[in-house]
Design a protein around this motif. Structure first.
Motif, PDB file in Angstrom:
ATOM      1  N   ALA A 136      -9.704  -3.439  14.898  1.00 19.35           N
ATOM      2  CA  ALA A 136      -8.616  -2.508  15.187  1.00 19.35           C
ATOM      3  C   ALA A 136      -8.525  -1.480  14.061  1.00 19.35           C
ATOM      4  O   ALA A 136      -8.717  -1.785  12.879  1.00 19.35           O
ATOM      5  N   VAL A 137      -8.245  -0.241  14.420  1.00 16.82           N
ATOM      6  CA  VAL A 137      -8.097   0.820  13.426  1.00 16.82           C
ATOM      7  C   VAL A 137      -6.756   0.650  12.723  1.00 16.82           C
ATOM      8  O   VAL A 137      -5.707   0.597  13.363  1.00 16.82           O
ATOM      9  N   ILE A 138      -6.789   0.526  11.389  1.00 19.13           N
ATOM     10  CA  ILE A 138      -5.573   0.354  10.599  1.00 19.13           C
ATOM     11  C   ILE A 138      -5.137   1.713  10.086  1.00 19.13           C
ATOM     12  O   ILE A 138      -5.862   2.368   9.335  1.00 19.13           O
ATOM     13  N   ALA A 139      -3.947   2.145  10.494  1.00 21.34           N
ATOM     14  CA  ALA A 139      -3.421   3.442  10.063  1.00 21.34           C
ATOM     15  C   ALA A 139      -2.917   3.341   8.623  1.00 21.34           C
ATOM     16  O   ALA A 139      -2.127   2.458   8.295  1.00 21.34           O
ATOM     17  N   LYS A 140      -3.421   4.238   7.768  1.00 23.86           N
ATOM     18  CA  LYS A 140      -3.009   4.245   6.361  1.00 23.86           C
ATOM     19  C   LYS A 140      -2.532   5.639   5.939  1.00 23.86           C
ATOM     20  O   LYS A 140      -2.893   6.638   6.558  1.00 23.86           O
ATOM     21  N   SER A 141      -1.720   5.678   4.888  1.00 22.57           N
ATOM     22  CA  SER A 141      -1.227   6.943   4.346  1.00 22.57           C
ATOM     23  C   SER A 141      -1.269   6.904   2.826  1.00 22.57           C
ATOM     24  O   SER A 141      -1.174   5.830   2.220  1.00 22.57           O
ATOM     25  N   MET A 142      -1.429   8.081   2.228  1.00 23.14           N
ATOM     26  CA  MET A 142      -1.305   8.210   0.774  1.00 23.14           C
ATOM     27  C   MET A 142       0.027   8.889   0.476  1.00 23.14           C
ATOM     28  O   MET A 142       0.311   9.981   0.994  1.00 23.14           O
ATOM     29  N   ILE A 143       0.833   8.210  -0.314  1.00 22.73           N
ATOM     30  CA  ILE A 143       2.165   8.720  -0.663  1.00 22.73           C
ATOM     31  C   ILE A 143       2.208   8.997  -2.159  1.00 22.73           C
ATOM     32  O   ILE A 143       1.781   8.159  -2.964  1.00 22.73           O
ATOM     33  N   THR A 144       2.713  10.161  -2.532  1.00 19.60           N
ATOM     34  CA  THR A 144       2.930  10.500  -3.937  1.00 19.60           C
ATOM     35  C   THR A 144       4.429  10.603  -4.169  1.00 19.60           C
ATOM     36  O   THR A 144       5.130  11.342  -3.460  1.00 19.60           O
ATOM     37  N   LEU A 145       4.936   9.851  -5.154  1.00 22.18           N
ATOM     38  CA  LEU A 145       6.376   9.797  -5.428  1.00 22.18           C
ATOM     39  C   LEU A 145       6.688  10.454  -6.767  1.00 22.18           C
ATOM     40  O   LEU A 145       5.925  10.322  -7.737  1.00 22.18           O
ATOM     41  N   ASP A 146       7.814  11.156  -6.822  1.00 19.72           N
ATOM     42  CA  ASP A 146       8.357  11.679  -8.075  1.00 19.72           C
ATOM     43  C   ASP A 146       9.535  10.805  -8.470  1.00 19.72           C
ATOM     44  O   ASP A 146      10.538  10.738  -7.751  1.00 19.72           O
ATOM     45  N   VAL A 147       9.408  10.128  -9.607  1.00 20.08           N
ATOM     46  CA  VAL A 147      10.466   9.244 -10.094  1.00 20.08           C
ATOM     47  C   VAL A 147      11.092   9.906 -11.321  1.00 20.08           C
ATOM     48  O   VAL A 147      10.433  10.083 -12.357  1.00 20.08           O
ATOM     49  N   GLU A 210      16.314   0.602  -7.274  1.00 20.91           N
ATOM     50  CA  GLU A 210      17.056  -0.552  -7.795  1.00 20.91           C
ATOM     51  C   GLU A 210      16.955  -0.663  -9.316  1.00 20.91           C
ATOM     52  O   GLU A 210      17.762  -1.354  -9.944  1.00 20.91           O
ATOM     53  N   PHE A 211      15.970   0.038  -9.917  1.00 28.01           N
ATOM     54  CA  PHE A 211      15.867   0.056 -11.375  1.00 28.01           C
ATOM     55  C   PHE A 211      16.787   1.154 -11.903  1.00 28.01           C
ATOM     56  O   PHE A 211      16.362   2.102 -12.577  1.00 28.01           O
ATOM     57  N   GLU A 212      18.064   1.030 -11.616  1.00 27.46           N
ATOM     58  CA  GLU A 212      19.020   2.109 -11.845  1.00 27.46           C
ATOM     59  C   GLU A 212      19.295   2.393 -13.311  1.00 27.46           C
ATOM     60  O   GLU A 212      19.800   3.479 -13.648  1.00 27.46           O
ATOM     61  N   ASP A 213      18.939   1.477 -14.208  1.00 29.11           N
ATOM     62  CA  ASP A 213      19.140   1.753 -15.634  1.00 29.11           C
ATOM     63  C   ASP A 213      18.185   2.823 -16.138  1.00 29.11           C
ATOM     64  O   ASP A 213      18.490   3.534 -17.109  1.00 29.11           O
ATOM     65  N   LEU A 214      17.024   2.937 -15.483  1.00 28.90           N
ATOM     66  CA  LEU A 214      16.028   3.917 -15.904  1.00 28.90           C
ATOM     67  C   LEU A 214      15.829   5.044 -14.889  1.00 28.90           C
ATOM     68  O   LEU A 214      15.498   6.172 -15.264  1.00 28.90           O
ATOM     69  N   VAL A 215      16.003   4.720 -13.600  1.00 28.26           N
ATOM     70  CA  VAL A 215      15.682   5.680 -12.538  1.00 28.26           C
ATOM     71  C   VAL A 215      16.933   6.395 -12.045  1.00 28.26           C
ATOM     72  O   VAL A 215      17.907   5.764 -11.628  1.00 28.26           O
ATOM     73  N   GLN A 216      16.861   7.743 -12.093  1.00 26.65           N
ATOM     74  CA  GLN A 216      17.958   8.554 -11.552  1.00 26.65           C
ATOM     75  C   GLN A 216      17.761   8.828 -10.066  1.00 26.65           C
ATOM     76  O   GLN A 216      18.685   8.714  -9.270  1.00 26.65           O
ATOM     77  N   SER A 217      16.509   9.152  -9.675  1.00 26.45           N
ATOM     78  CA  SER A 217      16.227   9.460  -8.269  1.00 26.45           C
ATOM     79  C   SER A 217      14.750   9.287  -7.985  1.00 26.45           C
ATOM     80  O   SER A 217      13.912   9.284  -8.896  1.00 26.45           O
ATOM     81  N   VAL A 218      14.450   9.137  -6.685  1.00 26.07           N
ATOM     82  CA  VAL A 218      13.060   9.026  -6.220  1.00 26.07           C
ATOM     83  C   VAL A 218      12.864  10.001  -5.068  1.00 26.07           C
ATOM     84  O   VAL A 218      13.646   9.989  -4.108  1.00 26.07           O
ATOM     85  N   ASP A 219      11.852  10.850  -5.170  1.00 29.22           N
ATOM     86  CA  ASP A 219      11.550  11.813  -4.120  1.00 29.22           C
ATOM     87  C   ASP A 219      10.100  11.661  -3.668  1.00 29.22           C
ATOM     88  O   ASP A 219       9.229  11.269  -4.464  1.00 29.22           O
ATOM     89  N   VAL A 220       9.837  11.990  -2.408  1.00 33.54           N
ATOM     90  CA  VAL A 220       8.466  11.979  -1.881  1.00 33.54           C
ATOM     91  C   VAL A 220       7.852  13.344  -2.152  1.00 33.54           C
ATOM     92  O   VAL A 220       8.281  14.351  -1.572  1.00 33.54           O
ATOM     93  N   ALA A 221       6.854  13.382  -3.033  1.00 33.72           N
ATOM     94  CA  ALA A 221       6.189  14.651  -3.372  1.00 33.72           C
ATOM     95  C   ALA A 221       5.183  15.044  -2.303  1.00 33.72           C
ATOM     96  O   ALA A 221       5.017  16.225  -1.979  1.00 33.72           O
ATOM     97  N   SER A 222       4.497  14.043  -1.720  1.00 35.57           N
ATOM     98  CA  SER A 222       3.538  14.313  -0.636  1.00 35.57           C
ATOM     99  C   SER A 222       3.318  13.056   0.164  1.00 35.57           C
ATOM    100  O   SER A 222       3.498  11.943  -0.318  1.00 35.57           O
ATOM    101  N   PHE A 223       2.956  13.269   1.441  1.00 35.98           N
ATOM    102  CA  PHE A 223       2.739  12.147   2.382  1.00 35.98           C
ATOM    103  C   PHE A 223       1.604  12.576   3.294  1.00 35.98           C
ATOM    104  O   PHE A 223       1.766  13.444   4.136  1.00 35.98           O
ATOM    105  N   ASN A 224       0.440  11.951   3.122  1.00 32.42           N
ATOM    106  CA  ASN A 224      -0.742  12.357   3.876  1.00 32.42           C
ATOM    107  C   ASN A 224      -1.357  11.165   4.604  1.00 32.42           C
ATOM    108  O   ASN A 224      -1.582  10.103   4.005  1.00 32.42           O
ATOM    109  N   LYS A 225      -1.648  11.354   5.900  1.00 31.00           N
ATOM    110  CA  LYS A 225      -2.318  10.321   6.683  1.00 31.00           C
ATOM    111  C   LYS A 225      -3.798  10.265   6.291  1.00 31.00           C
ATOM    112  O   LYS A 225      -4.424  11.293   6.061  1.00 31.00           O
ATOM    113  N   LEU A 226      -4.328   9.055   6.206  1.00 29.62           N
ATOM    114  CA  LEU A 226      -5.743   8.877   5.865  1.00 29.62           C
ATOM    115  C   LEU A 226      -6.565   8.610   7.118  1.00 29.62           C
ATOM    116  O   LEU A 226      -6.052   8.111   8.096  1.00 29.62           O
TER     117      LEU A 226
END
Length: 226
Positions: A136-147, A210-226
């Motif tokens: 079966a073809v497994i759908a994958k994506s590459m995600i880049t996050l800005d923390v 959930e690492f709120e002592d260090l992390v202010q926000s998390v954003d998706v910089a890019s989302f690409n299907k492989l």
């Protein structure tokens, strides 16, 4: 049943009538009978022949797999594309000869029938085994996050270490780098590959947040299907 010339309206009508209560030309699975009838047609039947149209679209969906259908192609051609059609008690001359052969060599015919059934079953088993082993073809994506951290005093190495502790089936973390923002503050940009059915950007953002002592926000910089 012989349909005659399937490039004519009469042949197509005979096929349509035959398929009124059937899914396939022979039996309950696709076979070489379906292949030879399909390939003898000049194209897709029109909507006035709904049963033939349904069958045609279904067999067409198999694409090149039609060549691996079980069954004897030559026998299917003789049976379904011959011009002779029996009506009532009338029989083609060849059928009379076959009856004589059956009378004279009944035991041989019976053993041949058993052998044919065995061969047909073996081909069916091989066909479904081949189909079952297709990956079966497994759908994958590459995600880049800005923390983003709270300030310039945030330990960015510790932040990245915590981010990489996030685990999920189908998740593989990749490369990362620090990108300057302003006033000496840097953000962590980190890439990962995920299996779409098992992990997504929302899950990652929630867990990293959930690492709120260090992390202010998390954003998706890019989302690409492989």
């Amino acid at each position: 049943m012989g349909f005659g010339d399937l490039k004519t309206q009469s042949g197509l009508q005979a096929l349509n009538n035959f398929l009124q209560d059937k899914s396939y030309i022979d039996g309950y699975v696709p076979s070489q009978a379906d292949t030879v009838v399909f390939e003898s047609m000049s194209g897709c039947p029109d909507s006035s022949l709904p049963h033939a149209l349904r069958w045609y679209n279904h067999i067409s969906s198999y694409g090149s797999e039609r060549t691996s259908f079980p069954g004897d192609q030559q026998k299917a051609k003789n049976q379904h594309l011959g011009n002779a059609v029996t009506n009532g008690n009338s029989k083609p001359a060849d059928d009379d000869d076959d009856d004589d052969d059956e009378d004279l060599f009944g035991s041989d015919s019976e053993s041949e029938d058993e052998e044919s059934k065995k061969i047909k079953q073996e081909r069916l088993d091989a066909y479904y085994a081949k189909k079952a082993t297709k990956k079966a073809v497994i759908a994958k994506s590459m995600i880049t996050l800005d923390v983003k951290p709270w300030d310039d005093e945030t330990d960015m190495k510790e932040m990245e270490k915590l981010v990489r502790t996030v685990e999920c089936d189908g998740l593989v973390w990749g490369a990362s780098k620090l990108i300057p923002l302003a006033y000496g503050i840097k953000k962590l940009q980190i890439a990962c590959v995920v299996e779409d059915d098992k992990c997504g950007s929302e899950y990652l953002s929630e867990k990293i947040g959930e690492f709120e002592d260090l992390v202010q926000s998390v954003d998706v910089a890019s989302f690409n299907k492989l």
